[in-house]
Design a protein around this motif. Structure first.
Motif, PDB file in Angstrom:
ATOM      1  N   MET A 237       0.845  -1.195   0.000  1.00 14.39           N
ATOM      2  CA  MET A 237       0.000   0.000   0.000  1.00 14.39           C
ATOM      3  C   MET A 237       0.876   1.240   0.000  1.00 14.39           C
ATOM      4  SD  MET A 237      -3.433  -0.392   2.299  1.00 14.39           S
ATOM      5  CE  MET A 237      -2.610  -0.528   3.868  1.00 14.39           C
ATOM      6  N   ILE A 238       0.457   2.242  -0.769  1.00 10.19           N
ATOM      7  CA  ILE A 238       1.051   3.572  -0.674  1.00 10.19           C
ATOM      8  C   ILE A 238      -0.059   4.520  -0.247  1.00 10.19           C
ATOM      9  CG2 ILE A 238       2.273   5.430  -1.832  1.00 10.19           C
ATOM     10  CD1 ILE A 238       3.420   3.468  -3.758  1.00 10.19           C
ATOM     11  N   ILE A 239       0.130   5.137   0.903  1.00  5.00           N
ATOM     12  CA  ILE A 239      -0.887   6.017   1.482  1.00  5.00           C
ATOM     13  C   ILE A 239      -0.395   7.455   1.365  1.00  5.00           C
ATOM     14  CG2 ILE A 239      -2.148   6.627   3.583  1.00  5.00           C
ATOM     15  CD1 ILE A 239      -1.917   3.732   4.458  1.00  5.00           C
ATOM     16  N   GLY A 240      -1.244   8.324   0.798  1.00  5.56           N
ATOM     17  CA  GLY A 240      -0.866   9.711   0.568  1.00  5.56           C
ATOM     18  C   GLY A 240      -1.736  10.703   1.300  1.00  5.56           C
ATOM     19  N   SER A 241      -1.595  11.962   0.938  1.00  2.38           N
ATOM     20  CA  SER A 241      -2.185  13.080   1.680  1.00  2.38           C
ATOM     21  C   SER A 241      -3.706  12.993   1.803  1.00  2.38           C
ATOM     22  CB  SER A 241      -1.806  14.402   1.014  1.00  2.38           C
ATOM     23  OG  SER A 241      -0.411  14.601   1.057  1.00  2.38           O
ATOM     24  N   GLN A 242      -4.392  12.539   0.758  1.00  2.00           N
ATOM     25  CA  GLN A 242      -5.855  12.482   0.815  1.00  2.00           C
ATOM     26  C   GLN A 242      -6.366  11.610   1.960  1.00  2.00           C
ATOM     27  OE1 GLN A 242      -8.016  11.364  -2.665  1.00  2.00           O
ATOM     28  NE2 GLN A 242      -7.516  13.228  -3.784  1.00  2.00           N
ATOM     29  N   SER A 243      -5.568  10.669   2.389  1.00  2.00           N
ATOM     30  CA  SER A 243      -5.984   9.791   3.488  1.00  2.00           C
ATOM     31  C   SER A 243      -5.947  10.488   4.837  1.00  2.00           C
ATOM     32  CB  SER A 243      -5.079   8.551   3.536  1.00  2.00           C
ATOM     33  OG  SER A 243      -5.102   7.857   2.305  1.00  2.00           O
TER      34      SER A 243
END
Length: 400
Positions: A237-243
């Motif tokens: 998983m790559i989790i970015g700012s929107q999360s």
């Protein structure tokens, strides 16, 4: 209530803690109103920093940040920061002063076409022409900034809408003679213009604040994603700012990610979501991991230059993309499962269906952690290398 006080009341209702500004005559009633309403007014030394600061507040609190700048150069000086907020998907409201309504386009001080200049860089832009428009425009501005794909909005507020009606009438009429028929005609026009501007201004209605609800993925779509996770042996998983658009839910999100047991790379505002030493948090050799993964989940991360426009993801892997933006959802690479919705809500829902059983990804985690450690050892060795000056790696490792 004058227009400046009305602006302050709306900001207060939306929970705005700060207004960032560089003081200017076109916006002084807003700043006075904010101070009286208990909103802290922070004066900076260049208008671009008003928006950078408002952007930071938005990211840290979840409340759209607010900047107020004077007309003309005050607005133009914000463009770089406004564009940054647009690209970073940060919710903020920029309040821009403007010349009095009857002098627009006539060469008044700092009078330029601000709307044409700023529209390409914001989600929405509006200019008030009556006092009664101030409150509904500002409420829409806050809703627009925070809903869907967050971003900046611009509200132009002419000077003569912000001061008390009595003062504005004195401005308009005191210096206008009424000797000739032409002069009397001008006085009549100005009175009618003022009547229109201030009509209903004494009976402003302040509606309740409604917080926008982000679009959530449907249950069948989340179930489909869960089945893909269950079948995977090497997921990433790559989790970015929107999360991280709900700052108050960060701990809950971190717990959900931990429970799933999937190795994670973090980017943007999601950095440090899990802490530096979390067993799922990978930092190095991301490209290699993406090439070997059989399932890749991007949460609020577009396939832009940071992922080589999607080329870092193996064509053999199953690719899930979760994004609030229709454009970013399919940017440069079509996902096998596109999910238009809030990544934060998706991760919480997915965690209810996916629980990482102990040892399920043990071999995969050992491979990734081994590469992480090898890179850390390499960096440590480079920090020991002598040189003519200060070794920058040694400096920052000591600082850390």
């Amino acid at each position: 209530m004058d227009g400046g006080a009305a602006v302050a009341r709306v900001l207060k209702d939306h929970g705005v803690p700060f207004v960032f500004t560089l003081c200017g005559g076109h916006i002084s009633p807003i700043l006075i109103g904010c101070k009286r309403a208990g909103i802290r007014v922070v004066d900076v030394r260049h208008e671009v920093n008003t928006v950078f600061a408002a952007d930071a507040v938005a990211r840290l609190t979840g409340i759209p940040g607010v900047a107020a700048v004077t007309a003309g150069p005050g607005v133009t000086n914000t463009i770089t920061a406004i564009k940054n907020a647009q690209l970073a998907q940060s919710p903020l409201v920029l309040l821009g002063g403007a010349t009095v309504t009857v002098l627009k386009g006539r060469g008044s001080l700092q009078d330029i076409d601000q709307m044409s200049l700023i529209r390409p860089h914001v989600k929405w832009a509006a200019s008030a022409s009556r006092v009664t428009e101030i409150v509904p425009i500002l409420h829409r501005a806050f809703a627009t900034a925070a809903s869907g794909v967050p971003g900046p909005v611009f509200v132009e507020l002419p000077l003569d809408l912000l001061f008390p009606e009595s003062i504005v009438r004195e401005w308009y009429l005191a210096k206008t003679p009424s000797r000739t028929w032409a002069e009397k005609g001008l006085q009549w026009y100005l009175r009618k213009h003022l009547d229109r501007q201030f009509a209903g201004g004494q009976d402003l209605v302040f509606p309740s604040v409604i917080t926008p609800t982000p679009l959530a993925a449907s249950k069948p779509v989340v179930q489909r994603a869960a089945k893909l996770v269950e079948r995977a042996e090497r997921p990433i998983m790559i989790i970015g700012s929107q999360s991280l658009l709900v700052p108050g839910e960060v701990d809950r999100l971190a717990q959900a990610v931990t429970e799933m047991g999937i190795p994670v790379y973090l980017s943007g505002m999601a950095r440090e979501l899990l802490g530096a030493d979390h067993f799922l948090h990978m930092r190095h050799k991301r490209r290699m991991a993406l090439r070997e993964a059989d399932l890749v989940i991007l949460c609020g991360v577009p396939c832009d230059f940071r992922l080589d426009y999607g080329n870092h993801i193996s064509r053999k892997s199953t690719y899930i993309s979760v994004n609030r933006s229709r454009l970013d959802l399919r940017k440069n690479r079509r996902p096998d499962l596109p999910i238009l919705g809030d990544p934060h809500a998706f991760l919480l829902s997915l965690s209810e269906l996916v629980k990482g059983s102990e040892g399920k990804y043990q071999s995969w985690l050992e491979t990734l952690n081994g590469r992480n450690q090898a890179r850390e050892d390499e960096i440590a060795g480079m920090a020991q290398e002598p040189g003519d000056g200060v070794n920058p790696l040694a400096f920052f490792k000591t600082m850390d």
